[in-house]
Design a protein around this motif. Structure first.
Motif, PDB file in Angstrom:
ATOM      1  N   ASP A 135      -6.705 -11.798   6.613  1.00 50.05           N
ATOM      2  CA  ASP A 135      -7.482 -10.606   6.909  1.00 50.05           C
ATOM      3  C   ASP A 135      -7.797  -9.873   5.615  1.00 50.05           C
ATOM      4  O   ASP A 135      -7.044  -9.948   4.652  1.00 50.05           O
ATOM      5  N   SER A 136      -8.874  -9.159   5.617  1.00 48.72           N
ATOM      6  CA  SER A 136      -9.187  -8.305   4.478  1.00 48.72           C
ATOM      7  C   SER A 136      -8.365  -7.039   4.603  1.00 48.72           C
ATOM      8  O   SER A 136      -8.226  -6.487   5.686  1.00 48.72           O
ATOM      9  N   ILE A 137      -7.831  -6.565   3.490  1.00 41.54           N
ATOM     10  CA  ILE A 137      -7.091  -5.305   3.495  1.00 41.54           C
ATOM     11  C   ILE A 137      -8.005  -4.172   3.943  1.00 41.54           C
ATOM     12  O   ILE A 137      -7.581  -3.200   4.515  1.00 41.54           O
ATOM     13  N   GLU A 138      -9.291  -4.311   3.668  1.00 42.04           N
ATOM     14  CA  GLU A 138     -10.249  -3.253   3.968  1.00 42.04           C
ATOM     15  C   GLU A 138     -10.752  -3.314   5.403  1.00 42.04           C
ATOM     16  O   GLU A 138     -11.553  -2.481   5.805  1.00 42.04           O
ATOM     17  N   ASP A 139     -10.333  -4.333   6.203  1.00 43.25           N
ATOM     18  CA  ASP A 139     -10.769  -4.425   7.586  1.00 43.25           C
ATOM     19  C   ASP A 139     -10.332  -3.192   8.361  1.00 43.25           C
ATOM     20  O   ASP A 139      -9.504  -2.413   7.912  1.00 43.25           O
ATOM     21  N   GLU A 140     -10.874  -3.057   9.537  1.00 45.42           N
ATOM     22  CA  GLU A 140     -10.539  -1.911  10.364  1.00 45.42           C
ATOM     23  C   GLU A 140      -9.055  -1.954  10.735  1.00 45.42           C
ATOM     24  O   GLU A 140      -8.617  -2.795  11.505  1.00 45.42           O
ATOM     25  N   ILE A 141      -8.298  -1.044  10.166  1.00 39.15           N
ATOM     26  CA  ILE A 141      -6.880  -0.900  10.452  1.00 39.15           C
ATOM     27  C   ILE A 141      -6.690   0.518  10.964  1.00 39.15           C
ATOM     28  O   ILE A 141      -7.187   1.460  10.350  1.00 39.15           O
ATOM     29  N   PRO A 142      -5.996   0.700  12.088  1.00 35.66           N
ATOM     30  CA  PRO A 142      -5.769   2.066  12.551  1.00 35.66           C
ATOM     31  C   PRO A 142      -5.124   2.900  11.452  1.00 35.66           C
ATOM     32  O   PRO A 142      -4.184   2.450  10.798  1.00 35.66           O
ATOM     33  N   LYS A 143      -5.649   4.083  11.233  1.00 27.25           N
ATOM     34  CA  LYS A 143      -5.166   4.929  10.145  1.00 27.25           C
ATOM     35  C   LYS A 143      -4.077   5.862  10.650  1.00 27.25           C
ATOM     36  O   LYS A 143      -4.252   6.574  11.623  1.00 27.25           O
ATOM     37  N   GLY A 144      -2.979   5.873   9.940  1.00 24.51           N
ATOM     38  CA  GLY A 144      -1.870   6.753  10.255  1.00 24.51           C
ATOM     39  C   GLY A 144      -1.645   7.721   9.118  1.00 24.51           C
ATOM     40  O   GLY A 144      -2.602   8.137   8.462  1.00 24.51           O
ATOM     41  N   PRO A 145      -0.383   8.056   8.824  1.00 28.54           N
ATOM     42  CA  PRO A 145      -0.090   8.985   7.739  1.00 28.54           C
ATOM     43  C   PRO A 145      -0.610   8.448   6.403  1.00 28.54           C
ATOM     44  O   PRO A 145      -0.629   7.245   6.168  1.00 28.54           O
ATOM     45  N   ALA A 146      -1.010   9.373   5.537  1.00 30.38           N
ATOM     46  CA  ALA A 146      -1.535   8.979   4.226  1.00 30.38           C
ATOM     47  C   ALA A 146      -0.389   8.663   3.274  1.00 30.38           C
ATOM     48  O   ALA A 146       0.610   9.386   3.221  1.00 30.38           O
ATOM     49  N   ILE A 147      -0.537   7.560   2.540  1.00 33.09           N
ATOM     50  CA  ILE A 147       0.462   7.157   1.554  1.00 33.09           C
ATOM     51  C   ILE A 147      -0.262   6.754   0.272  1.00 33.09           C
ATOM     52  O   ILE A 147      -1.314   6.120   0.315  1.00 33.09           O
ATOM     53  N   LEU A 148       0.306   7.164  -0.859  1.00 31.42           N
ATOM     54  CA  LEU A 148      -0.230   6.808  -2.164  1.00 31.42           C
ATOM     55  C   LEU A 148       0.732   5.831  -2.824  1.00 31.42           C
ATOM     56  O   LEU A 148       1.923   6.123  -2.959  1.00 31.42           O
ATOM     57  N   VAL A 149       0.221   4.665  -3.207  1.00 28.96           N
ATOM     58  CA  VAL A 149       1.014   3.632  -3.879  1.00 28.96           C
ATOM     59  C   VAL A 149       0.611   3.642  -5.345  1.00 28.96           C
ATOM     60  O   VAL A 149      -0.571   3.537  -5.671  1.00 28.96           O
ATOM     61  N   ILE A 150       1.597   3.775  -6.236  1.00 31.00           N
ATOM     62  CA  ILE A 150       1.318   3.875  -7.668  1.00 31.00           C
ATOM     63  C   ILE A 150       2.115   2.815  -8.410  1.00 31.00           C
ATOM     64  O   ILE A 150       3.346   2.839  -8.415  1.00 31.00           O
ATOM     65  N   ASP A 151       1.418   1.879  -9.024  1.00 33.98           N
ATOM     66  CA  ASP A 151       2.050   0.843  -9.836  1.00 33.98           C
ATOM     67  C   ASP A 151       0.991   0.293 -10.772  1.00 33.98           C
ATOM     68  O   ASP A 151      -0.151   0.104 -10.360  1.00 33.98           O
ATOM     69  N   ASP A 152       1.359   0.029 -12.018  1.00 34.38           N
ATOM     70  CA  ASP A 152       0.359  -0.445 -12.971  1.00 34.38           C
ATOM     71  C   ASP A 152       0.073  -1.938 -12.848  1.00 34.38           C
ATOM     72  O   ASP A 152      -0.848  -2.442 -13.480  1.00 34.38           O
ATOM     73  N   LEU A 153       0.811  -2.647 -12.025  1.00 35.75           N
ATOM     74  CA  LEU A 153       0.558  -4.075 -11.800  1.00 35.75           C
ATOM     75  C   LEU A 153      -0.219  -4.272 -10.498  1.00 35.75           C
ATOM     76  O   LEU A 153       0.241  -3.885  -9.418  1.00 35.75           O
ATOM     77  N   GLY A 154      -1.384  -4.883 -10.611  1.00 34.74           N
ATOM     78  CA  GLY A 154      -2.222  -5.092  -9.441  1.00 34.74           C
ATOM     79  C   GLY A 154      -1.547  -5.889  -8.342  1.00 34.74           C
ATOM     80  O   GLY A 154      -1.749  -5.622  -7.162  1.00 34.74           O
ATOM     81  N   VAL A 155      -0.721  -6.861  -8.697  1.00 36.28           N
ATOM     82  CA  VAL A 155      -0.072  -7.670  -7.669  1.00 36.28           C
ATOM     83  C   VAL A 155       0.927  -6.844  -6.862  1.00 36.28           C
ATOM     84  O   VAL A 155       1.088  -7.047  -5.664  1.00 36.28           O
ATOM     85  N   ILE A 156       1.572  -5.887  -7.505  1.00 32.47           N
ATOM     86  CA  ILE A 156       2.538  -5.053  -6.784  1.00 32.47           C
ATOM     87  C   ILE A 156       1.802  -4.118  -5.829  1.00 32.47           C
ATOM     88  O   ILE A 156       2.210  -3.959  -4.672  1.00 32.47           O
ATOM     89  N   THR A 157       0.710  -3.507  -6.287  1.00 31.40           N
ATOM     90  CA  THR A 157      -0.046  -2.641  -5.370  1.00 31.40           C
ATOM     91  C   THR A 157      -0.579  -3.460  -4.202  1.00 31.40           C
ATOM     92  O   THR A 157      -0.591  -2.987  -3.069  1.00 31.40           O
ATOM     93  N   TYR A 158      -0.987  -4.699  -4.463  1.00 24.95           N
ATOM     94  CA  TYR A 158      -1.467  -5.558  -3.375  1.00 24.95           C
ATOM     95  C   TYR A 158      -0.323  -5.884  -2.407  1.00 24.95           C
ATOM     96  O   TYR A 158      -0.478  -5.804  -1.178  1.00 24.95           O
ATOM     97  N   GLN A 159       0.838  -6.260  -2.946  1.00 24.76           N
ATOM     98  CA  GLN A 159       2.000  -6.540  -2.091  1.00 24.76           C
ATOM     99  C   GLN A 159       2.331  -5.330  -1.223  1.00 24.76           C
ATOM    100  O   GLN A 159       2.593  -5.463  -0.027  1.00 24.76           O
TER     101      GLN A 159
END
Length: 194
Positions: free
Chosen positions: A57-81
């Motif tokens: 699935d695409s991460i950007e697909d329609e996913i029901p939106k719940g509480p807002a969360i900010l993920v901060i990491d300088d490695l793209g693979v970690i933010t993706y995980q």
């Protein structure tokens, strides 16, 4: 699958965190295999395979939106995980890979949760960011993840307002999933600190 910046530093960190040996030939298929293992763990823990985001699935697909969360990491693979992992909770997920972008996003909206790496790119900046986020909104639950095993870092994060601390060991994704489950389900105790 979104593009991921792959370099030697990134790959050494990624395979070190997942507890696997870096293959002699690295490609996105190998990274996807690691992410599949994380998704399988989420399915096993939750017992609900329908709500877990598939890697197809695409991460950007329609996913029901719940509480807002900010993920901060300088490695793209970690933010993706983390996007894949946290999609289980139907969060409205924003990601940032550097300190100024993170502060800018944090000022523009109210986040219920932040999961941040401490070394972005250095420990000093991570401590500054943690302190600033808690000053701007003390109600936001801020969790710190780091690959550093130094015990004094955990106490320093707690002193700056971190609600939980997690070392990036071989099982950190599963531990983070359990921590977030506890927060979402209201089973987190005020005196707990991971």
């Amino acid at each position: 699958m979104p593009s991921i910046d792959v370099d030697d530093e990134f790959l050494n960190m990624f395979y070190g965190l997942t507890g696997t040996k870096k293959p002699t030939e690295v490609n996105l298929a190998n990274l996807k295999k690691q992410l599949t293992k994380i998704v399988d763990t989420m399915q096993e823990y939750s017992g609900n395979k329908k709500n877990v985001l598939s890697l197809n699935d695409s991460i950007e697909d329609e996913i029901p939106k719940g509480p807002a969360i900010l993920v901060i990491d300088d490695l793209g693979v970690i933010t993706y995980q983390l996007r894949v992992l946290l999609s289980q909770f139907e969060f409205d997920i924003d990601c940032s890979q550097e300190i100024y972008d993170a502060v800018s996003k944090f000022k523009k909206r109210t986040y219920q949760y932040v999961v941040m790496d401490l070394f972005i790119p250095t420990e000093r900046e991570g401590f500054i960011l943690l302190s600033e986020l808690k000053k701007m909104n003390p109600e936001t639950i801020v969790g710190v993840i780091t690959a550093s095993p130094r015990k004094e870092i955990e106490q320093q994060c707690k002193n700056r307002g971190a609600d939980f601390f997690l070392e990036k060991n071989n099982d950190w994704q599963n531990q983070l999933f359990k921590i977030m489950s506890n927060y979402i389900n209201g089973t987190k105790k005020d005196d707990d600190f991971y």
